[in-house]
Enzyme design. Structure first.
Site, PDB file in Angstrom:
ATOM      1  CG  HIS A   1      50.048  -2.899-163.402  1.00  0.00           C
ATOM      2  ND1 HIS A   1      49.150  -3.233-162.407  1.00  0.00           N
ATOM      3  CD2 HIS A   1      50.270  -4.046-164.097  1.00  0.00           C
ATOM      4  CE1 HIS A   1      48.836  -4.522-162.505  1.00  0.00           C
ATOM      5  NE2 HIS A   1      49.511  -5.039-163.524  1.00  0.00           N
TER       6      HIS A   1
ATOM      7  CD  GLU B   1      49.271   0.451-161.133  1.00  0.00           C
ATOM      8  OE1 GLU B   1      50.051  -0.036-160.280  1.00  0.00           O
ATOM      9  OE2 GLU B   1      48.297  -0.173-161.609  1.00  0.00           O
TER      10      GLU B   1
ATOM     11  CG  HIS C   1      50.209  -2.641-157.870  1.00  0.00           C
ATOM     12  ND1 HIS C   1      50.160  -2.992-159.203  1.00  0.00           N
ATOM     13  CD2 HIS C   1      51.034  -3.549-157.286  1.00  0.00           C
ATOM     14  CE1 HIS C   1      50.914  -4.057-159.424  1.00  0.00           C
ATOM     15  NE2 HIS C   1      51.458  -4.418-158.266  1.00  0.00           N
TER      16      HIS C   1
ATOM     17  CD  GLU D   1      45.947  -1.449-156.051  1.00  0.00           C
ATOM     18  OE1 GLU D   1      46.238  -0.404-156.669  1.00  0.00           O
ATOM     19  OE2 GLU D   1      45.943  -2.584-156.574  1.00  0.00           O
TER      20      GLU D   1
END
Length: 565
Positions: free
Chosen positions: A126, A129, A265, A338
């Site tokens: 993404h 990020e 991510h 994350e």
């Protein structure tokens, strides 16, 4: 500009054989798997800068982040300084706008394809990020700086093959910085997708474009303007294709070599494990063993970095993700980190450059621990799981692991040949073929389609199936689960048996025969002492035979293991 020349596809040759590096025939890639190039600097034409010119910048104060060009320059420089353990190349498929997707390999004999557990890391799927790129680069530096100095790092590099993709989505990453050069209105665009044009909009969410559970379950959008737009079809984004083809290229002799995969991510400080497409802990396409290993590994990593360990769908349902595909289709233990920060108030997708060093370093212990578990991911679930699932051979038949049907070309079965997959139930005076598995849902069965009579789809003739090579250590045992069923027309001409084959011969080690009685299918367990084969490389061959024209015969095999105490 392309940084290296792709070599021609050589059918039947491995990646490294195509590069002139001698490897055993047993290590050859599948014939149509994509090939990577050798170390980039050596392959780049003389006088050509291997990295593209700079085009975008981060905002003032965020200069510690790496642009696409800066990332490229750092990877090339680190590989050039440590050529014995680091090589870089590009994935054969570029991004939509033609940017190279850079890959590094880290291993002690980096130019060889060794029989070592493999771990794959990837970042910036993404676009916004950016901190994920910094995590990937930090890992590269850990191994470069620590090899030969830090015993733990040295042991990891000596015993693993580690792969890192630093920017899965370089187009999106660069586009996100588009407005930062305008001093009057400098800002990030908070872009997520790639840069493929749609009808009136741009971008596919690469992490909704993978071909496992694509488009299902409310876990993505069909609206091209949405940030979770899944694309018009699975694999429609070249970036998803690039990752897929790389992973498939790591199948050696039909068996996937990547044991563990981590996608970086942001944000939330969480460690996620499959699945994203469903909220069920152990759905039918996952085994209890795998769920325990995945969850325990995530918890163990979370205890080392303070991240919360949870199933991917606990945040929201997400379908068509790389992690779901890597696990669901390749049985790779897959995780999503994350990264920092935990909340939007702490910086969200754009934590300040001053936060990078601490944010990436806090994951060092967790990631090194995970790489160390690649030889036996089930170890985290406990000693019983380690003993059962981390021996010389384990196949629960949930995916294709290079079993060969009719290896000698002598099978006579017209119906009911061995097939791997989800079996359909057959009822004929009772259950003759079960519609379940000993674990998960995949089995080897004498035909997967259901039938209702002796002449419909059951086994007729002889069918054999043979395992890939297995090295047998001392004190090893062969265990497997099986069903063996027939009707009252059966006789001892019908049979299910197992052979062990090696260079010096073969021996029948287990046998079940038919009889003139109705026998329904139930899951049984078999155990065979392999002491006489210690030190040999063997194959296991299962043979099912219907020797009576009018009888109904069905068989299935699951959970084949070679274990040691």
């Amino acid at each position: 500009m392309r940084r290296r020349r792709l070599l021609p596809l050589l059918l039947g040759c491995s990646l490294f054989a195509a590069l002139g590096v001698a490897v055993p025939v047993a290590a050859h890639r599948d014939a149509l798997a994509p090939r990577l190039a050798t170390n980039g600097p050596a392959a780049a034409p003389a006088g050509v800068d291997p990295c593209p010119p700079e085009s975008h910048r981060f905002l003032p104060g965020d200069g510690r982040y790496h642009t696409y060009t800066e990332m490229c320059e750092e990877v090339v420089a680190v590989a050039a300084a440590h050529p014995a353990i680091i090589q870089w190349s590009d994935l054969p498929t570029t991004s939509y706008q033609g940017r190279d997707i850079l890959l590094a390999k880290i291993s002690d004999n980096v130019a060889l394809d060794e029989d070592e557990p493999e771990v794959f890391f990837n970042a910036l799927t993404h676009a916004r990020e950016h901190i994920t790129v910094e995590q990937a680069l930090a890992m590269l530096q850990w191994f470069a700086d620590g090899y030969g100095v830090d015993s733990r790092i040295t042991d990891i590099v000596n015993g693993r093959e580690i792969w890192i993709v630093f920017m899965v989505n370089p187009d999106g990453g660069e586009f996100d910085l588009r407005d930062t050069a305008d001093a009057t209105d400098a800002r990030y665009l908070s872009w997520r997708k790639n840069r493929q044009p749609n009808d009136g909009s741009y971008g596919t969410d690469v992490n909704r474009n993978f071909g496992y559970r694509w488009g299902c379950c409310g876990g993505s959008s069909s609206n091209p303007a949405a940030i979770t737009y899944r694309g018009p079809s699975a694999w429609s984004s070249p970036e998803a294709v690039a990752l897929r083809d790389f992973v498939l290229s790591r199948r050696v002799g039909g068996r996937q070599q990547i044991r563990i995969e981590v996608a970086f991510h942001a944000y939330g400080r969480q460690i996620l494990y499959p699945y994203g497409y469903t909220t069920a802990n152990v759905p039918s396409d996952m085994t209890d063993h795998d769920w325990r290993a995945l969850s325990k590994l995530a918890i163990a990593m979370g205890s080392r970095n303070g991240y919360r360990a949870t199933q991917t769908s606990s945040n929201y349902v997400a379908s068509g993700t790389f992690g779901d595909w890597a696990y669901g289709r390749q049985r790779i233990m897959s995780f999503t980190f994350e990264l920092h920060p935990r909340t939007a108030a702490e910086g969200g997708f754009y934590p300040p450059g001053s936060a990078i060093a601490a944010a990436v370093e806090e994951n060092r212990e967790a990631l090194l621990y995970l790489i160390e578990q690649a030889d036996c991911p089930y170890r985290a679930a406990g000693a019983t799981y380690e003993q059962q699932d981390c021996g010389p051979f384990f196949d629960d038949l949930e995916m294709d692991r290079a079993w060969q049907v009719d290896p000698l070309g002598t099978d006579t079965a017209t119906l009911g040949r061995w097939q791997r997959g989800d079996a359909g139930g057959t009822e004929a005076g009772g259950v003759k073929q079960r519609a379940d598995a000993a674990s998960g849902r995949g089995v080897l069965a004498t035909g997967l389609l259901p039938g209702t009579s002796a002449g419909e789809l059951d086994l007729d003739g002889v069918t054999t199936v043979q395992s890939p090579p297995i090295e047998v250590p001392p004190a090893a045992r062969l265990t497997f689960r099986f069903t063996w069923a027939h009707d009252a027309l059966s006789s001892d001409a019908d049979l299910l048996r197992a052979r062990v084959l090696h260079d010096a011969g073969q021996r029948i080690v287990w046998l079940r025969r038919g009889e003139a009685a109705d026998r329904d299918a139930v899951w049984g367990a078999a155990s065979v002492d392999l002491a006489e084969f210690a030190g040999k490389t063997v194959r296991i061959r299962f043979e099912a035979r219907d020797g009576d024209v009018d009888s109904l015969v069905e068989a299935a095999i699951d959970e084949v293991r070679v274990t040691v105490p």
